[in-house]
Scaffold this motif. Structure first.
Motif, mmCIF file in Angstrom:
data_model
loop_
_atom_site.group_PDB
_atom_site.id
_atom_site.type_symbol
_atom_site.label_atom_id
_atom_site.label_comp_id
_atom_site.label_asym_id
_atom_site.label_seq_id
_atom_site.Cartn_x
_atom_site.Cartn_y
_atom_site.Cartn_z
ATOM 1 N N GLY A 277 53.991 32.706 79.990
ATOM 2 C CA GLY A 277 52.739 32.026 80.369
ATOM 3 C C GLY A 277 52.517 31.035 79.239
ATOM 4 O O GLY A 277 51.699 29.878 79.636
ATOM 5 N N LEU A 278 52.906 31.194 78.141
ATOM 6 C CA LEU A 278 52.415 30.045 76.916
ATOM 7 C C LEU A 278 53.046 28.744 77.444
ATOM 8 O O LEU A 278 52.546 27.557 77.544
ATOM 9 C CB LEU A 278 53.208 30.528 75.667
ATOM 10 N N LEU A 279 54.422 28.951 78.134
ATOM 11 C CA LEU A 279 55.177 27.769 78.555
ATOM 12 C C LEU A 279 54.555 27.041 79.546
ATOM 13 O O LEU A 279 54.357 25.785 79.868
ATOM 14 C CB LEU A 279 56.561 27.885 78.697
ATOM 15 N N LYS A 280 53.885 27.952 80.495
ATOM 16 C CA LYS A 280 53.286 27.350 81.521
ATOM 17 C C LYS A 280 51.888 26.467 81.335
ATOM 18 O O LYS A 280 51.588 25.545 81.794
ATOM 19 C CB LYS A 280 52.870 28.389 82.520
ATOM 20 N N GLU A 281 51.306 27.130 80.013
ATOM 21 C CA GLU A 281 50.110 26.222 79.587
ATOM 22 C C GLU A 281 50.660 25.103 78.802
ATOM 23 O O GLU A 281 49.705 23.945 79.109
ATOM 24 C CB GLU A 281 49.670 27.173 78.245
ATOM 25 N N TYR A 282 51.798 24.939 78.268
ATOM 26 C CA TYR A 282 52.288 23.522 77.924
ATOM 27 C C TYR A 282 53.100 22.875 79.108
ATOM 28 O O TYR A 282 53.638 21.833 78.732
ATOM 29 C CB TYR A 282 53.189 23.747 76.852
ATOM 30 N N ARG A 283 52.900 23.127 80.368
ATOM 31 C CA ARG A 283 53.234 22.374 81.446
ATOM 32 C C ARG A 283 54.761 22.328 81.245
ATOM 33 O O ARG A 283 55.468 21.339 81.800
ATOM 34 C CB ARG A 283 52.647 21.086 81.597
ATOM 35 N N ILE A 284 55.530 23.392 80.894
ATOM 36 C CA ILE A 284 57.138 23.555 80.951
ATOM 37 C C ILE A 284 57.144 24.610 82.134
ATOM 38 O O ILE A 284 57.015 25.702 81.993
ATOM 39 C CB ILE A 284 57.462 23.960 79.759
ATOM 40 N N PHE A 285 57.986 24.020 83.227
ATOM 41 C CA PHE A 285 58.079 24.715 84.450
ATOM 42 C C PHE A 285 59.790 24.941 84.722
ATOM 43 O O PHE A 285 59.977 25.833 85.332
ATOM 44 C CB PHE A 285 57.650 24.122 85.551
ATOM 45 N N SER A 286 60.519 23.928 83.958
ATOM 46 C CA SER A 286 61.998 24.187 84.368
ATOM 47 C C SER A 286 62.720 24.179 83.333
ATOM 48 O O SER A 286 62.966 23.433 82.218
ATOM 49 C CB SER A 286 62.496 22.447 84.879
ATOM 50 N N TYR A 287 63.226 25.642 83.026
ATOM 51 C CA TYR A 287 63.869 25.940 81.847
ATOM 52 C C TYR A 287 64.717 27.311 81.972
ATOM 53 O O TYR A 287 64.593 28.080 83.120
ATOM 54 C CB TYR A 287 62.787 26.291 80.794
ATOM 55 N N SER A 288 65.316 27.801 81.180
ATOM 56 C CA SER A 288 66.090 29.048 81.211
ATOM 57 C C SER A 288 65.440 29.742 79.784
ATOM 58 O O SER A 288 65.435 28.988 78.849
ATOM 59 C CB SER A 288 67.535 29.156 81.271
ATOM 60 N N MET A 289 65.812 31.041 79.884
ATOM 61 C CA MET A 289 65.283 31.712 78.594
ATOM 62 C C MET A 289 66.034 32.730 78.459
ATOM 63 O O MET A 289 66.409 33.774 79.348
ATOM 64 C CB MET A 289 63.736 32.090 78.439
ATOM 65 N N GLU A 290 66.443 33.004 76.991
ATOM 66 C CA GLU A 290 67.282 34.446 76.595
ATOM 67 C C GLU A 290 66.606 34.709 75.316
ATOM 68 O O GLU A 290 66.286 33.956 74.319
ATOM 69 C CB GLU A 290 68.724 33.772 76.472
ATOM 70 N N LEU A 291 66.626 35.856 75.047
ATOM 71 C CA LEU A 291 66.121 36.727 73.964
ATOM 72 C C LEU A 291 67.403 36.493 72.972
ATOM 73 O O LEU A 291 68.587 36.910 73.087
ATOM 74 C CB LEU A 291 66.163 37.914 74.129
ATOM 75 N N GLU A 319 55.263 15.237 75.431
ATOM 76 C CA GLU A 319 55.328 15.758 74.021
ATOM 77 C C GLU A 319 54.728 17.022 74.103
ATOM 78 O O GLU A 319 53.577 17.230 74.378
ATOM 79 C CB GLU A 319 54.665 14.761 72.939
ATOM 80 N N ILE A 320 55.310 18.126 73.649
ATOM 81 C CA ILE A 320 54.837 19.389 73.634
ATOM 82 C C ILE A 320 53.823 19.633 72.297
ATOM 83 O O ILE A 320 52.663 20.137 72.778
ATOM 84 C CB ILE A 320 55.900 20.364 73.622
#
Length: 359
Positions: A277-291, A319-320
């Motif tokens: 949700g935080l990434l969406k707020e920063y307009r980041i939509f194309s990514y992969s995520m790992e713990l 710029e983020i």
């Protein structure tokens, strides 16, 4: 109350002559080497300091070189030692020494005390070891040894207790062997009259004089009040990656880890859903995520419990955060100073690079 320590001088010096530790800064008692080593040894074990000392002296062989060092290089060489204000104060002192003392540490105890980051212990160590001046150097090792010797229940965290001991030891300084005397007390505390675990009283040259040994109270001494519990803080660490580079930001110039670089991080432990949700707020939509897992780091008054995510961005069109830069793995390893607090995550990145290199 005055305590006479004259009875330990001869036996202690004889023991030191036979048992002194071989250390890089003792090979050549250069005032600069002694100063650097003593600052590094604050809050750090001798074995850990040896490598840092050699690298530091190689990079900055003179006080003038230290005074002119770029801060980023200075901090990078200090990375892992912690308490970064120690090296910042060293550089301030080096600049004063170049300006006022022609680039050499002054052979004057009072003048040494006026330099940034030099207190009575460091001034005493430099003055006695490098300049053969009969002044004491009282650190935690010396306090522990002397309080056990005298069977004293004084609280060693009290400034007046240290001051009284400095006065007592000043009265028995053995002339031009004062540096040996101070180092002998330090070595005895580090190797025999140890802080953690049972002291090695059978090997101690002063056991026959020691009240704590005779009364079987070594575990009670020295006295220091219980430490206050640390404040616990949960942090979420974001290891953002884009085109083989990683996002880092500089911390504020004051406060914890002042002026050092860090991975972006947030208060609390964020779940995957909240992080997305935080990434969406920063307009980041194309990514992969790992713990990346959890990690813990203990500061003097704060304890961080961290949860890390590695987020690989496939596109970036803006710029983020203000002030954020992108650093390569090589930059993280050799240029930018990230505190040890983030090492659990930095090491994963560096190790991954090494694995790829070996393939």
């Amino acid at each position: 109350m005055k305590t006479d320590y004259s009875y330990i001088v001869e036996d202690l010096l004889n023991w030191y002559s036979e048992n002194k530790r071989i250390l890089p800064w003792r090979e050549k008692p250069d005032p600069y080497y002694i100063w650097v080593s003593e600052i590094m040894l604050q809050q750090t074990r001798v074995e850990a300091v040896k490598g840092y000392f050699s690298r530091f002296i190689s990079a900055f062989p003179t006080i003038k070189a230290l005074s002119e060092a770029p801060e980023e290089q200075l901090l990078k060489l200090w990375e892992g030692l912690g308490y970064y204000n120690r090296v910042r104060n060293m550089q301030k002192a080096a600049q004063t020494i170049v300006a006022d003392y022609n680039g050499s540490l002054p052979a004057d105890y009072t003048a040494l005390l006026k330099l940034s980051g030099i207190g009575s212990y460091t001034a005493g160590a430099i003055a006695s070891i490098a300049f053969k001046m009969p002044v004491p150097a009282v650190d935690g090792n010396v306090l522990r040894v002397t309080k056990r010797l005298s069977g004293s229940y004084d609280d060693i965290t009290q400034p007046k207790v240290k001051k009284e001991l400095e006065t007592d030891l000043l009265a028995v300084m053995p002339g031009n062997r004062s540096g040996d005397f101070n180092q002998a007390l330090m070595d005895l505390g580090a190797t025999i009259c140890i802080p953690n675990g049972k002291p090695l009283c059978d090997a101690c040259p002063l056991a026959k004089f020691c009240i704590a040994f005779q009364q079987n109270i070594t575990s009670d001494l020295p006295v220091r009040p219980s430490k206050k519990s640390r404040r616990l803080e949960n942090r979420t660490i974001l290891v953002l990656e884009y085109q083989d580079k990683f996002a880092i930001m500089k911390r504020p110039s004051k406060g914890l880890l002042a002026g050092l670089w860090e991975f972006p991080n947030l208060d609390g432990h964020l779940s995957i859903e909240k992080t997305e949700g935080l990434l969406k707020e920063y307009r980041i939509f194309s990514y992969s995520m790992e713990l990346l897992g959890s990690a813990k780091h203990i500061f003097s008054h704060v304890e961080w419990h961290m949860l890390g995510y590695r987020i690989k961005l496939f596109s970036l069109e803006h710029e983020i955060w203000d002030g954020m830069i992108w650093a390569s793995k090589k930059d993280l390893q050799y240029t930018f100073t990230l505190p040890t607090a983030f090492s659990a995550y930095t090491k994963q990145i560096i190790a991954e690079k090494e694995q790829h290199t070996k393939c």
